[in-house]
Design a protein around this motif. Structure first.
Motif, PDB file in Angstrom:
ATOM      1  N   PRO A 187       0.540   5.488  11.141  1.00  0.00           N
ATOM      2  CA  PRO A 187       1.484   6.613  11.074  1.00  0.00           C
ATOM      3  C   PRO A 187       1.564   7.247   9.689  1.00  0.00           C
ATOM      4  CG  PRO A 187       2.656   4.544  11.079  1.00  0.00           C
ATOM      5  CD  PRO A 187       1.222   4.200  11.321  1.00  0.00           C
ATOM      6  N   ILE A 188       1.866   8.533   9.690  1.00  0.00           N
ATOM      7  CA  ILE A 188       2.057   9.243   8.434  1.00  0.00           C
ATOM      8  C   ILE A 188       3.515   9.143   8.006  1.00  0.00           C
ATOM      9  CG2 ILE A 188       2.118  11.586   7.474  1.00  0.00           C
ATOM     10  CD1 ILE A 188      -0.536  12.052   9.000  1.00  0.00           C
ATOM     11  N   ILE A 189       4.401   9.122   8.990  1.00  0.00           N
ATOM     12  CA  ILE A 189       5.817   8.902   8.680  1.00  0.00           C
ATOM     13  C   ILE A 189       6.112   7.418   8.872  1.00  0.00           C
ATOM     14  CG2 ILE A 189       8.183   9.400   9.362  1.00  0.00           C
ATOM     15  CD1 ILE A 189       7.134  12.120  10.397  1.00  0.00           C
ATOM     16  N   THR A 190       6.611   6.798   7.842  1.00  0.00           N
ATOM     17  CA  THR A 190       6.878   5.360   7.935  1.00  0.00           C
ATOM     18  C   THR A 190       8.299   5.048   7.498  1.00  0.00           C
ATOM     19  OG1 THR A 190       6.212   4.853   5.671  1.00  0.00           O
ATOM     20  CG2 THR A 190       4.488   4.850   7.343  1.00  0.00           C
ATOM     21  N   ALA A 191       8.776   3.924   7.987  1.00  0.00           N
ATOM     22  CA  ALA A 191      10.117   3.487   7.611  1.00  0.00           C
ATOM     23  C   ALA A 191      10.056   2.362   6.596  1.00  0.00           C
ATOM     24  CB  ALA A 191      10.881   3.030   8.854  1.00  0.00           C
ATOM     25  N   SER A 192       8.863   1.767   6.458  1.00  0.00           N
ATOM     26  CA  SER A 192       8.798   0.626   5.548  1.00  0.00           C
ATOM     27  C   SER A 192       8.767   1.110   4.105  1.00  0.00           C
ATOM     28  CB  SER A 192       7.558  -0.209   5.849  1.00  0.00           C
ATOM     29  OG  SER A 192       6.540   0.077   4.936  1.00  0.00           O
ATOM     30  N   ASP A 193       9.761   0.692   3.359  1.00  0.00           N
ATOM     31  CA  ASP A 193       9.775   1.057   1.946  1.00  0.00           C
ATOM     32  C   ASP A 193       9.654  -0.206   1.114  1.00  0.00           C
ATOM     33  OD1 ASP A 193      12.165  -0.013   2.571  1.00  0.00           O
ATOM     34  OD2 ASP A 193      13.395   1.521   1.627  1.00  0.00           O
ATOM     35  N   ALA A 194       9.069  -1.221   1.732  1.00  0.00           N
ATOM     36  CA  ALA A 194       9.056  -2.527   1.078  1.00  0.00           C
ATOM     37  C   ALA A 194       7.746  -2.806   0.372  1.00  0.00           C
ATOM     38  CB  ALA A 194       9.300  -3.616   2.116  1.00  0.00           C
ATOM     39  N   GLU A 195       6.789  -1.939   0.549  1.00  0.00           N
ATOM     40  CA  GLU A 195       5.461  -2.321   0.112  1.00  0.00           C
ATOM     41  C   GLU A 195       5.253  -2.209  -1.387  1.00  0.00           C
ATOM     42  OE1 GLU A 195       0.942  -1.167   0.787  1.00  0.00           O
ATOM     43  OE2 GLU A 195       2.390  -0.322   2.193  1.00  0.00           O
ATOM     44  N   GLY A 196       5.905  -1.239  -1.978  1.00  0.00           N
ATOM     45  CA  GLY A 196       5.810  -1.122  -3.420  1.00  0.00           C
ATOM     46  C   GLY A 196       4.505  -0.538  -3.918  1.00  0.00           C
ATOM     47  N   ALA A 197       3.828   0.242  -3.081  1.00  0.00           N
ATOM     48  CA  ALA A 197       2.561   0.842  -3.513  1.00  0.00           C
ATOM     49  C   ALA A 197       2.804   2.077  -4.373  1.00  0.00           C
ATOM     50  CB  ALA A 197       1.714   1.212  -2.309  1.00  0.00           C
ATOM     51  N   GLY A 198       4.015   2.546  -4.429  1.00  0.00           N
ATOM     52  CA  GLY A 198       4.292   3.703  -5.259  1.00  0.00           C
ATOM     53  C   GLY A 198       5.548   4.415  -4.809  1.00  0.00           C
ATOM     54  N   GLU A 452       7.284 -17.102   0.960  1.00  0.00           N
ATOM     55  CA  GLU A 452       7.653 -17.621  -0.364  1.00  0.00           C
ATOM     56  C   GLU A 452       7.422 -16.550  -1.430  1.00  0.00           C
ATOM     57  OE1 GLU A 452       5.633 -21.010  -3.046  1.00  0.00           O
ATOM     58  OE2 GLU A 452       5.952 -21.622  -0.956  1.00  0.00           O
ATOM     59  N   ARG A 453       6.270 -15.912  -1.326  1.00  0.00           N
ATOM     60  CA  ARG A 453       5.897 -14.879  -2.303  1.00  0.00           C
ATOM     61  C   ARG A 453       6.824 -13.657  -2.178  1.00  0.00           C
ATOM     62  NH1 ARG A 453       1.282 -12.493  -4.842  1.00  0.00           N
ATOM     63  NH2 ARG A 453       2.113 -12.163  -6.939  1.00  0.00           N
ATOM     64  N   MET A 454       7.118 -13.283  -0.946  1.00  0.00           N
ATOM     65  CA  MET A 454       7.988 -12.130  -0.734  1.00  0.00           C
ATOM     66  C   MET A 454       9.371 -12.372  -1.327  1.00  0.00           C
ATOM     67  SD  MET A 454       6.793 -11.069   3.122  1.00  0.00           S
ATOM     68  CE  MET A 454       8.029  -9.817   3.400  1.00  0.00           C
ATOM     69  N   GLU A 455       9.824 -13.583  -1.136  1.00  0.00           N
ATOM     70  CA  GLU A 455      11.136 -13.950  -1.679  1.00  0.00           C
ATOM     71  C   GLU A 455      11.124 -13.837  -3.203  1.00  0.00           C
ATOM     72  OE1 GLU A 455      13.667 -17.894  -0.987  1.00  0.00           O
ATOM     73  OE2 GLU A 455      12.794 -17.035   0.843  1.00  0.00           O
ATOM     74  N   ALA A 456      10.059 -14.368  -3.801  1.00  0.00           N
ATOM     75  CA  ALA A 456       9.947 -14.345  -5.259  1.00  0.00           C
ATOM     76  C   ALA A 456       9.889 -12.907  -5.783  1.00  0.00           C
ATOM     77  CB  ALA A 456       8.706 -15.112  -5.695  1.00  0.00           C
ATOM     78  N   MET A 457       9.321 -12.012  -4.996  1.00  0.00           N
ATOM     79  CA  MET A 457       9.173 -10.625  -5.444  1.00  0.00           C
ATOM     80  C   MET A 457      10.262  -9.724  -4.880  1.00  0.00           C
ATOM     81  SD  MET A 457       5.008 -10.340  -5.302  1.00  0.00           S
ATOM     82  CE  MET A 457       4.751  -8.934  -6.366  1.00  0.00           C
ATOM     83  N   HIS A 458      11.289 -10.342  -4.304  1.00  0.00           N
ATOM     84  CA  HIS A 458      12.458  -9.620  -3.783  1.00  0.00           C
ATOM     85  C   HIS A 458      12.084  -8.572  -2.744  1.00  0.00           C
ATOM     86  CE1 HIS A 458      14.628 -11.692  -6.897  1.00  0.00           C
ATOM     87  NE2 HIS A 458      13.816 -11.188  -7.809  1.00  0.00           N
ATOM     88  N   ILE A 459      11.184  -8.964  -1.842  1.00  0.00           N
ATOM     89  CA  ILE A 459      10.817  -8.076  -0.745  1.00  0.00           C
ATOM     90  C   ILE A 459      11.529  -8.567   0.508  1.00  0.00           C
ATOM     91  CG2 ILE A 459       8.910  -7.314   0.732  1.00  0.00           C
ATOM     92  CD1 ILE A 459       7.192  -7.626  -1.907  1.00  0.00           C
TER      93      ILE A 459
END
Length: 513
Positions: A187-198, A452-459
């Motif tokens: 999709p071009i419209i997304t709801a996920s703002d968790a990725e942190g790509a920019g 574990e990693r997501m938790e550490a990076m506050h995702i």
RNA sequence: UCCUCCUUAGCUCAGUUGGUUAGAGCAUCUGACUGUUAAUCAGAGGGUCUCCCGUUCAAGUCGGGAAGGGGGAGCCA
């Protein structure tokens, strides 16, 4: 034929006007008997009738029209013999005018071309006021052409650039199709703002005048928005691509991507096209192998199919290079560079090896880097990447196994790392002159390590529960990468500014055309 | 966002220590010529020197600010 079909298929769309239009086309044989200039020029056959249409590049000597129809960067010479055409018509053969010319294709009497069209009939399809048309039969700067981006496709340079862009796009699909990859539309419209790509562009239908519905704390209530939640333009299709790879094994995406970063460089755009393959049952090495094979394939395709365009771009680049001081000139011409990339293995080194090379090199010892390399763990700067690619190895480099601390949450933790040197199975491919052209990794398929990693990076895991489901239900080793299409086009065409390899560039403070 | 450079004719650029009417090449227009290859030759027209403020008897030129653009850096693809 064509028009009858149209009428049969959908009579409701036919009006009196369209019938009149269609009749006029038929009478003038406008489309069905036209020959594209590329087809006409590939054979030396002469002495046959032909109709061509295109735009006038130059009109010399009141006799010779250089006509271009965009099918190739070569022009067809049309000869309007002296005395056979009205002066009034000849006056309208200005640079930029669109014409239809009919006549006989004959062996050229002049020296610059094999065949030419000896016109019996010339029709002006669209006039072009010579005093106002901004493109002249002379060299223009790329900066100037960027300001008239809507007309720049009519120049040799941009004609070639965008034909090569097309060829590369076609080759992308051909490569993956041959390998049995599924072209998957994320999709071009997304709801996920968790990725942190920019930074992301917000998508909303809520009013901007301050009357948008508010929560009790004064923040905007996106439950009232179109999608019932806050949404953005995609920054990557990777996470969705991983879902598909867990069903089809091998998929790729190829579509527009958006980053709202305030980036003002020759290699960033706010809207760009990205190719993102994602493969189940692939590790980092498989991933690197595929990326290298892919890059070589699409470049080879352009070399094989767009020789004229690449020849022209190579010549253009060579002339541009002559303007530079000796030390800034590249050692290889464009064609040699492309052939070299296709015919040689990319250099593969780990981040740790790269740090050793950089730390011990004379450049570092003489403190010529702005950022000196001392310790393991620092992120590499552009100057370091360029040194490795352009000075040390002089070829594309695949850098792998970066420190975990500087990479994304979804990258797979490497096993058996030295204490304090935890790395991830990431890879970047660095290209001479462009820098990072590919970023990829083997993904973390182990649910416990990933959370574990997501938790550490506050995702927030709850926002990505759909993503984590892949790890819950039949997880498997998998990998993928993202390749910036415009950077690929830059590399192949030799264009220095990314704004010149996308038709209508979008960047901070600019969304014209 | 930061650093740096630039902005003079339609385009690409000259413009001296601040000094009379701001130049060139290409393009455009007019004419000549006619097998040319971004044709050639002759002539003509074309400027708010990016904008604002200041210094000065005098500013394209010096100073400050703004806008636009190039290159580099960061973010990354």
């Amino acid at each position: 034929m064509q028009f009858n079909t149209l009428i049969e298929c959908n009579p409701s769309i036919i009006t009196v006007n369209t019938i009149a239009y269609i009749c006029s086309l038929k009478n003038r044989h406008m489309f069905n008997k036209r020959i594209k200039i590329k087809e006409l020029l590939v054979s030396d056959v002469a002495n046959y009738q032909a109709t061509v249409m295109g735009w006038v590049r130059t009109f010399r000597n009141n006799q010779f029209i250089a006509l271009n129809d965009g099918s190739t960067n070569s022009n067809l010479q049309i000869v309007a013999e002296l005395g056979k055409f009205d002066d009034a018509l000849l006056k309208r053969l200005t640079t930029g005018a669109c014409i239809k010319a009919t006549g006989e294709i004959i062996a050229s009497l002049g020296k610059g071309q094999k065949v030419e069209l000896k016109a019996t009939d010339i029709e002006i399809l669209g006039d072009s006021d010579a005093e106002k048309f901004p493109l002249q039969p002379k060299k223009h700067s790329l900066e100037f052409l960027r300001e008239i981006a809507h007309l720049r496709f009519r120049t040799n340079t941009f004609g070639s650039v965008f034909r090569v862009r097309h060829a590369l796009a076609f080759a992308v699909h051909e490569f993956f199709n041959k390998k049995g990859f599924v072209y998957f539309h994320t999709p071009i419209i997304t709801a996920s703002d968790a990725e942190g790509a920019g930074e992301m562009f917000r998508v909303t239908t809520l009013p901007m005048d301050g009357t948008a519905p508010k929560n009790e704390d004064g923040s905007i209530n996106y439950k009232e928005d179109f999608f019932g939640r806050s949404t953005n333009l995609t920054v990557s299709g990777q996470l969705e691509g991983e879902l598909a790879a867990m069903a089809f094994s091998d998929i790729y995406t190829f579509g527009p991507t958006f980053r709202a970063e305030n980036s003002n460089t020759t290699r960033h755009l706010a809207e760009f096209w990205m190719i993102e393959p994602e493969m189940a049952f692939h590790d980092l090495e498989d991933n690197a192998n595929l990326a290298e094979e892919f890059i070589k394939y699409v470049i080879k395709y352009a070399i094989d199919n767009n020789k004229d365009d690449l020849d022209f771009l190579a010549q253009r680049l060579e002339e541009e290079e002559k303007q530079k001081p000796q030390q800034d000139r590249s050692e290889m011409g464009l064609l040699d560079k492309l052939a070299f990339v296709v015919n040689n293995n990319f250099e593969r080194i780990t981040y740790s090896e790269a740090i050793e090379i950089l730390r011990d090199c004379n450049h570092n010892k003489k403190k010529k880097f702005q950022y000196l390399i001392n310790d393991w763990g620092v992120d590499l700067q552009s100057e370091h990447e360029r040194y490795l690619v352009e000075k040390h190895f002089k070829k594309p480099v695949i850098l792998t196994n970066y420190p975990a601390a500087i990479k994304s949450f979804y990258m797979r933790m490497d096993d058996n790392c030295a204490p304090g040197r935890q790395t991830v199975s990431a890879m970047d491919i660095l290209a001479p002159g462009i820098g990072e052209i590919v970023g990829g990794s083997q993904r973390e398929e182990r649910l416990d390590k990933l959370t574990e990693r997501m938790e550490a990076m506050h995702i927030p895991a709850e926002e990505l529960s759909w993503y984590l489901d892949t790890r819950r239900f039949g997880s498997c080793p998998h990998a993928g990468f993202g390749l910036g299409f415009e950077r690929l086009v830059q590399f192949v065409t030799g264009m220095g500014n990314i704004r010149d390899v996308i038709p209508f560039p979008r960047f901070p403070k600019s969304a014209e055309f």
